[in-house]
Design an enzyme around this catalytic site. Structure first.
Site, PDB file in Angstrom:
ATOM      1  N   ARG A 145      32.166  34.201  35.072  1.00  0.00           N
ATOM      2  CA  ARG A 145      33.089  35.113  35.787  1.00  0.00           C
ATOM      3  C   ARG A 145      32.275  35.591  37.325  1.00  0.00           C
ATOM      4  O   ARG A 145      32.386  36.789  37.694  1.00  0.00           O
ATOM      5  CB  ARG A 145      33.285  36.290  35.189  1.00  0.00           C
ATOM      6  N   ARG A 151      36.235  40.388  39.618  1.00  0.00           N
ATOM      7  CA  ARG A 151      36.759  41.956  40.030  1.00  0.00           C
ATOM      8  C   ARG A 151      35.347  42.816  40.555  1.00  0.00           C
ATOM      9  O   ARG A 151      35.994  44.034  41.418  1.00  0.00           O
ATOM     10  CB  ARG A 151      37.465  42.694  38.938  1.00  0.00           C
ATOM     11  N   ARG A 157      42.831  39.200  46.159  1.00  0.00           N
ATOM     12  CA  ARG A 157      43.937  39.356  44.913  1.00  0.00           C
ATOM     13  C   ARG A 157      44.888  39.990  45.736  1.00  0.00           C
ATOM     14  O   ARG A 157      46.032  39.852  45.079  1.00  0.00           O
ATOM     15  CB  ARG A 157      43.138  39.995  43.663  1.00  0.00           C
ATOM     16  N   ASP A 180      41.900  30.151  35.035  1.00  0.00           N
ATOM     17  CA  ASP A 180      42.012  31.004  33.654  1.00  0.00           C
ATOM     18  C   ASP A 180      42.021  29.995  32.592  1.00  0.00           C
ATOM     19  O   ASP A 180      42.593  28.815  32.699  1.00  0.00           O
ATOM     20  CB  ASP A 180      43.401  31.799  33.815  1.00  0.00           C
ATOM     21  N   TYR A 196      44.864  32.884  21.250  1.00  0.00           N
ATOM     22  CA  TYR A 196      46.004  33.372  21.916  1.00  0.00           C
ATOM     23  C   TYR A 196      47.364  32.877  21.799  1.00  0.00           C
ATOM     24  O   TYR A 196      48.295  33.639  22.140  1.00  0.00           O
ATOM     25  CB  TYR A 196      45.760  33.033  23.703  1.00  0.00           C
TER      26      TYR A 196
END
Length: 369
Positions: A30, A34, A43, A80, A156
Site C-alpha cells: 500500500r 492515503r 484522488r 484494487d 468479499y
C-alpha cells in the site's frame, strides 16, 4: 511488442530469485496511498477511488508518487484486489469512509452457477495502466502486478463487503462446500488469467494477496485457500515480455501457522506478517536449493513511533533474518524488507523516510561486517 527501458535497479528481482544484493531491498504494501498528501490530491481530482483506479494517467501518477519521495526498490501497480469480481458483474462501489461494497453478492446456487471467468477486456484499464507505469518508470525499479487470492475474493463476493466475523462466507463453506469449491475454481482461473495479462502488459513480478487466509481453521485453510492459490500459481507465465523470469510472491496474513506447507508452493517468495519470526521462517522454508525468498515483516504500527524507535525496530527485523547472503556465485537465503501488512493511512510520511534510510544503511553495514 512494447519495448521497455533496461532496469537500473534490479535488487528486488535479484532478491526474489535468492541472489545476493549489496543491501536488503525494500518496498511497502500500500505504498501508494492515503498517507501521502499528493495521493489525496490526485484522488480529489479523480473524484472517487474507482475514478482513480480506472484512469490510466491517474493510476500511473499515484504509482510513481512514493518513488519520487522515497528510495524504494520496487513499484506496485495501483489498483484494487476487487477488480476481478467487479468484472464478473458483481457491481463494485466504494462509499466514502465505508470501504468496498458489491451490489450483487454471491449467496445462492443460481448466483454461483452464473459465475464465470470474466472477459479480460473489461479489465483493459488495468493492463493499460501496467504498460503506462512501466514506461513511466523508465527502468528506475521493477513493477509488481497483483491480485487477491481466490479465497480472499470469495470472502468479499459472498459477504458483499468487508466482514468482522466472515459469517456468510464460512456458513456457505461449511453448509455447502460444493458451492464454495465452485466459486474458488472460477476465481483461481480468473486470477491466473488476470495476472498473466498483467505480465503480458509489462509486470516484472506478481503477488497474490491472501489477505483473509488466516481467518480459516487448520485443515480448512489447506483445502479452501492454499489449494486454490496453488491452482493460480500452476497457470502463471514464467517469463515476462522482456524474456526475464517473473517471480511469484504469495502473502497470507495470519498464515504463519502453515508456513511449512506454504514452503511447498510453486512460487519464489513468501510474504510474512509481523507475527512470524524471520529467523524461524528462514530455517523452515528459506534455506537449501528449494528455499523461498522471504518478504516482510515490520509491524506497520512501528511507523507511528519516533525515527529512533523505527531504526531500532528495523535493526531487530534485520537481525531476526540473520546473516545476509553475500556469495554472488550461488543462490542463498534472501530477504525483501516490507511491512507485515499494508501501511496505515495515518502514517506520518517523514517516518517512512526514516524507515527507508534505516533499512538501506543498516543492511549495507551488515554485509560489510
Amino acid at each position: 511488442m512494447t519495448r521497455f527501458a533496461d532496469l537500473k535497479n534490479d535488487r528486488f528481482l535479484r532478491a526474489c530469485l535468492r541472489q545476493a544484493t549489496d543491501y536488503t531491498p525494500l518496498w511497502l504494501m500500500r505504498q501508494a496511498g492515503r498517507y501521502l498528501p499528493e495521493y489525496r490530491a490526485t484522488r480529489e481530482r479523480a473524484g472517487s477511488f474507482m475514478g482513480l483506479a480506472t484512469n490510466v494517467d491517474y493510476a500511473t501518477e499515484v504509482t510513481l508518487q512514493p518513488l519520487d519521495r522515497y528510495a524504494l526498490d520496487a513499484a506496485i501497480l495501483f489498483s484494487d484486489i476487487l477488480t476481478v469480481p467487479d468484472a464478473m458483474g458483481l457491481g463494485l462501489s466504494f462509499a466514502q469512509g465505508e470501504g468496498p461494497r458489491f451490489a450483487s453478492p454471491v449467496r445462492d446456487e443460481a448466483a454461483v452457477a452464473a459465475l464465470a471467468v470474466p472477459d479480460l477486456d473489461k479489465l483493459r484499464y488495468v493492463f493499460d495502466a501496467v504498460t503506462s507505469i512501466r514506461k513511466a518508470l523508465d527502468g528506475r525499479v521493477p513493477l509488481i502486478g497483483f491480485s487477491g487470492s481466490p479465497w480472499t475474493l470469495a470472502c468479499y463476493m459472498v459477504e458483499g463487503a468487508g466482514s468482522d466475523d466472515y459469517r456468510l462466507v464460512k456458513s456457505m463453506l461449511y453448509a455447502r462446500p460444493d458451492l464454495m469449491h465452485r466459486i474458488l475454481q472460477v476465481n483461481a482461473d480468473a486470477v491466473a488469467a488476470y495476472l498473466n495479462a498483467q505480465i503480458d502488459a509489462g509486470a516484472q513480478a506478481v503477488m497474490v494477496f491472501d489477505s483473509w487466509g488466516g481467518v480459516l481453521a487448520d485443515g480448512v485453510f489447506q483445502q479452501f485457500s492454499l489449494a486454490y492459490t496453488a491452482r493460480v500459481l500452476a497457470q502463471l507465465k514464467r517469463t515476462g515480455v522482456d524474456g526475464q523470469v517473473v517471480p511469484r510472491i504469495v502473502f497470507t496474513k495470519g498464515g504463519g501457522l502453515w508456513l511449512h506447507e506454504m514452503g511447498a508452493l510453486d512460487c519464489e517468495v513468501l510474504g510474512l506478517d509481523w507475527t512470524v519470526n524471520l529467523g524461524t521462517a528462514r530455517a523452515l522454508v528459506g534455506e537449501g536449493p528449494r528455499g523461498k525468498a522471504l518478504q516482510g515483516n515490520l509491524d506497520p504500527n512501528v511507523l507511528f513511533a519516533p525515527p529512533t524507535a523505527i531504526e531500532a525496530e528495523v535493526a531487530k527485523v534485520l537481525a531476526s533474518f540473520g546473516a545476509p547472503h553475500t556469495d554472488p556465485s550461488r543462490p542463498g537465503p534472501t530477504h525483501i524488507f516490507n511491512l507485515g501488512h499494508g501501511i496505515s493511512q495515518h502514517t506520518p510520511p517523514e517516518h517512512v523516510t526514516a524507515l527507508v534510510e534505516a533499512v538501506h544503511t543498516q543492511s549495507r553495514a551488515l554485509r560489510r561486517a
